[in-house]
Design a protein around this motif. Structure first.
Motif, mmCIF file in Angstrom:
data_model
loop_
_atom_site.group_PDB
_atom_site.id
_atom_site.type_symbol
_atom_site.label_atom_id
_atom_site.label_comp_id
_atom_site.label_asym_id
_atom_site.label_seq_id
_atom_site.Cartn_x
_atom_site.Cartn_y
_atom_site.Cartn_z
ATOM 1 N N ILE A 39 0.731 -1.219 -0.063
ATOM 2 C CA ILE A 39 0.118 0.085 0.021
ATOM 3 C C ILE A 39 0.946 1.217 0.019
ATOM 4 O O ILE A 39 1.825 1.370 0.713
ATOM 5 C CB ILE A 39 -0.725 0.011 1.227
ATOM 6 C CG1 ILE A 39 -1.545 -1.294 1.488
ATOM 7 C CG2 ILE A 39 -1.970 1.296 1.247
ATOM 8 C CD1 ILE A 39 -2.820 -1.574 0.966
ATOM 9 N N GLY A 40 0.594 2.223 -0.926
ATOM 10 C CA GLY A 40 1.619 3.159 -1.074
ATOM 11 C C GLY A 40 3.008 2.871 -1.747
ATOM 12 O O GLY A 40 2.959 2.646 -2.749
ATOM 13 N N VAL A 41 4.004 2.818 -0.657
ATOM 14 C CA VAL A 41 5.269 2.640 -1.320
ATOM 15 C C VAL A 41 6.156 1.933 -0.343
ATOM 16 O O VAL A 41 5.928 1.962 1.086
ATOM 17 C CB VAL A 41 6.068 3.863 -1.664
ATOM 18 C CG1 VAL A 41 6.102 4.972 -0.608
ATOM 19 C CG2 VAL A 41 7.495 3.630 -2.392
ATOM 20 N N GLN A 65 -2.216 -0.540 -8.055
ATOM 21 C CA GLN A 65 -3.566 -0.637 -8.542
ATOM 22 C C GLN A 65 -3.780 0.872 -9.037
ATOM 23 O O GLN A 65 -3.227 1.795 -8.645
ATOM 24 C CB GLN A 65 -4.519 -0.692 -7.212
ATOM 25 C CG GLN A 65 -6.070 -1.011 -7.739
ATOM 26 C CD GLN A 65 -7.033 -0.935 -6.515
ATOM 27 O OE1 GLN A 65 -6.490 -0.688 -5.463
ATOM 28 N NE2 GLN A 65 -8.427 -1.057 -6.802
ATOM 29 N N GLU A 66 -4.637 0.705 -10.230
ATOM 30 C CA GLU A 66 -4.881 1.773 -10.937
ATOM 31 C C GLU A 66 -5.285 3.158 -10.064
ATOM 32 O O GLU A 66 -4.713 4.101 -10.366
ATOM 33 C CB GLU A 66 -6.095 1.412 -11.804
ATOM 34 C CG GLU A 66 -6.758 2.498 -12.749
ATOM 35 C CD GLU A 66 -5.980 2.885 -13.866
ATOM 36 O OE1 GLU A 66 -5.457 1.750 -14.545
ATOM 37 O OE2 GLU A 66 -5.658 4.001 -14.436
ATOM 38 N N SER A 67 -6.009 2.801 -9.018
ATOM 39 C CA SER A 67 -6.429 4.037 -8.330
ATOM 40 C C SER A 67 -5.227 4.876 -7.614
ATOM 41 O O SER A 67 -5.337 5.968 -7.219
ATOM 42 C CB SER A 67 -7.182 3.582 -7.233
ATOM 43 O OG SER A 67 -7.795 2.197 -7.466
ATOM 44 N N PHE A 68 -4.218 4.079 -7.729
ATOM 45 C CA PHE A 68 -3.026 4.717 -6.568
ATOM 46 C C PHE A 68 -2.095 5.335 -7.796
ATOM 47 O O PHE A 68 -0.984 5.961 -7.392
ATOM 48 C CB PHE A 68 -2.203 3.790 -5.982
ATOM 49 C CG PHE A 68 -2.826 3.236 -4.856
ATOM 50 C CD1 PHE A 68 -2.841 3.968 -3.691
ATOM 51 C CD2 PHE A 68 -3.341 1.920 -4.889
ATOM 52 C CE1 PHE A 68 -3.528 3.467 -2.418
ATOM 53 C CE2 PHE A 68 -4.143 1.321 -3.818
ATOM 54 C CZ PHE A 68 -4.253 2.228 -2.551
ATOM 55 N N SER A 70 -2.170 8.352 -9.127
ATOM 56 C CA SER A 70 -1.900 9.717 -8.799
ATOM 57 C C SER A 70 -0.741 9.823 -7.869
ATOM 58 O O SER A 70 0.007 10.859 -7.403
ATOM 59 C CB SER A 70 -3.033 10.324 -8.266
ATOM 60 O OG SER A 70 -3.659 9.895 -7.164
ATOM 61 N N ILE A 71 -0.611 8.774 -6.801
ATOM 62 C CA ILE A 71 0.027 8.747 -5.845
ATOM 63 C C ILE A 71 1.415 8.512 -6.346
ATOM 64 O O ILE A 71 2.429 9.166 -5.936
ATOM 65 C CB ILE A 71 -0.053 7.946 -4.562
ATOM 66 C CG1 ILE A 71 -1.474 8.453 -3.912
ATOM 67 C CG2 ILE A 71 0.829 7.903 -3.553
ATOM 68 C CD1 ILE A 71 -2.390 7.380 -3.006
ATOM 69 N N SER A 74 4.081 11.000 -8.153
ATOM 70 C CA SER A 74 4.706 11.879 -7.178
ATOM 71 C C SER A 74 6.205 11.083 -6.962
ATOM 72 O O SER A 74 7.042 11.851 -6.661
ATOM 73 C CB SER A 74 4.392 12.353 -6.229
ATOM 74 O OG SER A 74 3.961 11.221 -5.036
ATOM 75 N N TYR A 75 6.128 9.967 -7.241
ATOM 76 C CA TYR A 75 7.409 9.406 -6.845
ATOM 77 C C TYR A 75 8.376 9.105 -8.014
ATOM 78 O O TYR A 75 9.382 8.523 -7.819
ATOM 79 C CB TYR A 75 6.983 7.755 -6.479
ATOM 80 C CG TYR A 75 6.243 7.912 -5.019
ATOM 81 C CD1 TYR A 75 6.599 8.885 -4.156
ATOM 82 C CD2 TYR A 75 5.263 6.949 -4.749
ATOM 83 C CE1 TYR A 75 5.786 9.177 -2.905
ATOM 84 C CE2 TYR A 75 4.541 7.229 -3.651
ATOM 85 C CZ TYR A 75 4.721 8.065 -2.686
ATOM 86 O OH TYR A 75 4.196 8.273 -1.386
#
Lengths: 212, 416
Positions: A39-41, A65-68, A70-71, A74-75
Motif C-alpha cells: 500500500i503506497g510505497v 492498483q490503477e487507483s494509486f 496519482s500517488i 509523485s514518486y
C-alpha cells in the motif's frame, strides 16, 4: 557505508506482477510465495559494484492498483532508473504497459533509464505473453528488456545491475548531470571531497605492500 | 570423573549392571533440578582402575556444586514463571472484570454512558476482545441505515457478476468495449481475489480454503456493488478482515461501509490526492509542534509524511502494527475519530524519535514502512497520550459534512 554514487530506482507495473518479490529477491536473496500487499510505497536498498565503483541503489517499490496512479506519479521525481514489470502469465498486465510508459515518461526526467521486465518466467506452462512480444515492445519504445523469475532468481540480479550499468554509462557520456539531484543520482558523501586523499593513501599502501 | 549423558535411566542397558552408585548421590537431593537429569556422576567402568579416593572426593564435591547451582537457577526460573502466571491471571481477571462492566453496565446504557469520563478512560485501556465488535459497531454507528437485507441484495448482485466473469482473460486484441469491461473488472472483482490471498497471509485464515475466505470475499464484493463509484481499493481488504475477526458477516459489512464513509476514509479510498495532501499538511503542523527536532530532520532528508502515512491510514494500522495492538488503536479510533489516526502516527514517531533522528532517508523510510515486530502496547500508548493535538490556536477539526469537496479549510479548524 561509503559509495561513489547513489541511484534512485522506481519499480512500477500492474498489481500482482511481482514487483515486491523482485525487490525482495534482489535485496534479501529470498522468495516469498505470498507477499504482503503493498500500500503506497515500500523501500529497498543494496550496494552493487560497477566498473570498480560502489553504487548504492535506493529502490522505491510502488503500489500497482490503477487507483494509486496519482500517488505513484509523485514518486517518479528524481528517479534515475525504472523497472517496468508485467506478468508473462497475465496478458492484461502486458496490455497496460503503454499507459505505464506514458505515465513514466511524463513524470520523470527524460534521461531516466527504463528496464522492461517480463516476470514469472518460471511459469512457462501458463505463459500468455511470448518473449518476442516483450522484446518487440522494448525495441519499439527504446527500453532494455529481460524476462525474470523472482521465484528462481533467474535474471533478477542482471535486471537491477544492467539498469545501473546503463545509467553509469550515461554518466560517463555526460548525459546525466550528476550535480543535479533531480536526475536521481547523488554523489557519495565522501566521494567528492576525499577522492584525492583516498587515492593518496591507496598509493601509500601499494608502496608498502610491494613485497607481495 | 566421567559424566555419562544418559537420556533414560531405565531403558539404558548400561544402567542395569553394575548397580549404579549414583542412586545414593541422587537420594540426597530433595529437589531434583530438571536440567541435571542428564548430568549424572558415574564411577569409572569396571575395566578401568578406580579413581584415587582424593580425586573421587573432589569430583563428588564439584558435582554437588553444579547440582546446587542448577537447583538455584531452576528455583529462580520457577519463581519467575509463577510471577508471570500471576500477572497473566491478574490481566485475565481485569479483562474479565472489564468485559463484565462493558456488558452489564455500559452497553445496555450506551447513549447515556458512552461519553462519560469513566467509560472513556476504560475505553482508552482497550476494549476486551469479547465485546470489541459490539463496541465498534455502536461507536461507528449506522448513519447509512444499512440493513442485513441490503447486504444480502448487494452480495447476491456480486455473486451474479462473479458467475458471469470469464475464467480466463481474452487473448485476442481487445475492442474498446472489451478493454472497458476489463478495466472495470480489474478495479473490482478480479482484483479482490488476488488481494485476499495477500491479506494477513501469515494468519492463513483468509486465503482460499481458509475459514474466513468466503466472508472476506463477500464483504468486499458486496461493497463494490453497494458503492460502485468507489469500488474496491487496495487496503480495504485489511479493514474488512479486522472487522470479520470481531463481528459476524452482515454486521461487519455495516461497520465496514459506515467506517469507509467517514470523511477521512472517503478522501483516502477515493484517492482524492489534493484532499489527502491537506491531511498530510495538517499532520505536519502537529508534527512540528510535538517533535520539532525530528520534524527538521525529516525535512532535511526529504522524508515526506505520505511515505509512511498512506499505508498507516489506508489500513488503519492493521498491516503495520501487530494485530492486537492495531485493535487497541481501532478501539480509540472508534471513540475519537480520524484525529486519533494521526495522533497514533505522532505517537509512533515519538516512541522511536531517538533512532529516527540518527538515521538517513532510506533507513527511516524502511523503518517506518516496516515497523518492528514487537512494540510494547503500553509504551506506545503512553507516547500517544503525550502527543497533544493542538497547535497555537488551532486544533484538528472533524469534518461533519459528507461532501468533502465543499471544504475550503477541511482539516484544520480554528478555535479561538
Amino acid at each position: 557505508m561509503a559509495y561513489a554514487y547513489l541511484f534512485k530506482y522506481i519499480i512500477i507495473g500492474d498489481t500482482g506482477v511481482g514487483k515486491s518479490c523482485l525487490l525482495l529477491q534482489f535485496t534479501d536473496k529470498r522468495f516469498q510465495p505470498v507477499h504482503d500487499l503493498t500500500i503506497g510505497v515500500e523501500f529497498g536498498a543494496r550496494m552493487i559494484t560497477i566498473d570498480g565503483k560502489q553504487i548504492k541503489l535506493q529502490i522505491w517499490d510502488t503500489a500497482g492498483q490503477e487507483s494509486f496512479r496519482s500517488i505513484t506519479r509523485s514518486y517518479y521525481r528524481g528517479a534515475a532508473g525504472a523497472l517496468l514489470v508485467y506478468d508473462i502469465t497475465r496478458r492484461d498486465t502486458f496490455n497496460h504497459l503503454t499507459t505505464w510508459l506514458e505515465d513514466a515518461r511524463q513524470h520523470s526526467n527524460s534521461n531516466m533509464v527504463i528496464m522492461l521486465i517480463g516476470n514469472k518466467s518460471d511459469l512457462e506452462s501458463r505463459r500468455e505473453v511470448k518473449k518476442e512480444e516483450g522484446e518487440a515492445f522494448a525495441r519499439e519504445h527504446g527500453l532494455i528488456f529481460m524476462e525474470t523469475s523472482a521465484k528462481t532468481a533467474s535474471n533478477v540480479e542482471e535486471a537491477f545491475i544492467n539498469t545501473a550499468k546503463e545509467i553509469y554509462e550515461k554518466i560517463q557520456e555526460g548525459v546525466f548531470d550528476i550535480n543535479n539531484e533531480a536526475n536521481g543520482i547523488k554523489i557519495g558523501p565522501q566521494h567528492a571531497t576525499t577522492n584525492s586523499t583516498l587515492s593518496g593513501s591507496q598509493g601509500g599502501q601499494q608502496a608498502g605492500g610491494g613485497c607481495c | 570423573m566421567s559424566f555419562y549423558q544418559t537420556t533414560d535411566l531405565h531403558t539404558n542397558p548400561i544402567e542395569v549392571d553394575p548397580p549404579s552408585p549414583r542412586q545414593s548421590v541422587r537420594k540426597n537431593l530433595d529437589f531434583e533440578p530438571l536440567s541435571t537429569t542428564a548430568l549424572i556422576l558415574e564411577d569409572r567402568p569396571a575395566n578401568l582402575p578406580a579413581k584415587p579416593a582424593e580425586e573421587a572426593q573432589k569430583h563428588r564435591q564439584q558435582y554437588e556444586e553444579m547440582v546446587a547451582q542448577a537447583k538455584k537457577r531452576e528455583l529462580k526460573e520457577a519463581q519467575k514463571r509463577r510471577k508471570q502466571l500471576e500477572d497473566r491471571c491478574k490481566l485475565e481477571e481485569s479483562i474479565g472484570n472489564a468485559a463484565q462492566t462493558w456488558n452489564q453496565e455500559i452497553l445496555p446504557n450506551w447513549s447515556a454512558m458512552c461519553t462519560s469520563r469513566r467509560v472513556r478512560e476504560l475505553w482508552w485501556q482497550g476494549v476486551p476482545p469479547s465485546v470489541r465488535g459490539k463496541v465498534w459497531s455502536l461507536a461507528v454507528g449506522n448513519e447509512l441505515n444499512i440493513t442485513h437485507e441490503l447486504f444480502n441484495i448487494c452480495l447476491a448482485r456480486a455473486r451474479e457478476k462473479w458467475k458471469s466473469m470469464p475464467t480466463a482473460p481474452p487473448t485476442e486484441p481487445e475492442t474498446e468495449d472489451a478493454s472497458l469491461s476489463l478495466a472495470d473488472r480489474e478495479a473490482s472483482l478480479e482484483l479482490i481475489k488476488l488481494d485476499i490471498s495477500r491479506t494477513f497471509p501469515h494468519l492463513c485464515i483468509f486465503q482460499q480454503g481458509g475459514p474466513y475466505y468466503d466472508m472476506l470475499h463477500s464483504i468486499l464484493g458486496a461493497y463494490t456493488c453497494y458503492r460502485p463509484d468507489v469500488g474496491y481499493v487496495q487496503g480495504m481488504s485489511f479493514i474488512a478482515a479486522v472487522l470479520i475477526l470481531n463481528l459476524d458477516t452482515p454486521d461487519a459489512f455495516i461497520a465496514f461501509a459506515n467506517l469507509l464513509n467517514k470523511p477521512c476514509q472517503m478522501a483516502f479510498f477515493r484517492v482524492d490526492h489534493s484532499l489527502m495532501l491537506k491531511y498530510f499538511a495538517a499532520f505536519e503542523v502537529f508534527f512540528e509542534e510535538n517533535l520539532p527536532k525530528l520534524f527538521v530532520h525529516f525535512k532535511e532528508n526529504n522524508l515526506t509524511p505520505d511515505i509512511y502515512l498512506i499505508d498507516w491510514i489506508f489500513t488503519l494500522y492493521s498491516k503495520s502494527l501487530p494485530l492486537d495492538l492495531a485493535c487497541r488503536v481501532w478501539d480509540v479510533f472508534c471513540r475519537d475519530g480520524d484525529e486519533f489516526l494521526f495522533r497514533v502516527a505522532l505517537g509512533i514517531l515519538r516512541l522511536y524519535e531517538d533512532v529516527l533522528t540518527r538515521m538517513d532517508f532510506i533507513h527511516n523510510a524502511q523503518f517506518l514502512t516496516r515497523l518492528p515486530d514487537h512494540i510494547s502496547p503500553d509504551q506506545l500508548f503512553s507516547h500517544i497520550h503525550a502527543v497533544h493535538m493542538t497547535s497555537k490556536n488551532r486544533k484538528w477539526g472533524q469534518q461533519n459534512d459528507t461532501d468533502t469537496s465543499l471544504f475550503s479549510d477541511p482539516v484544520l479548524h480554528l478555535t479561538v
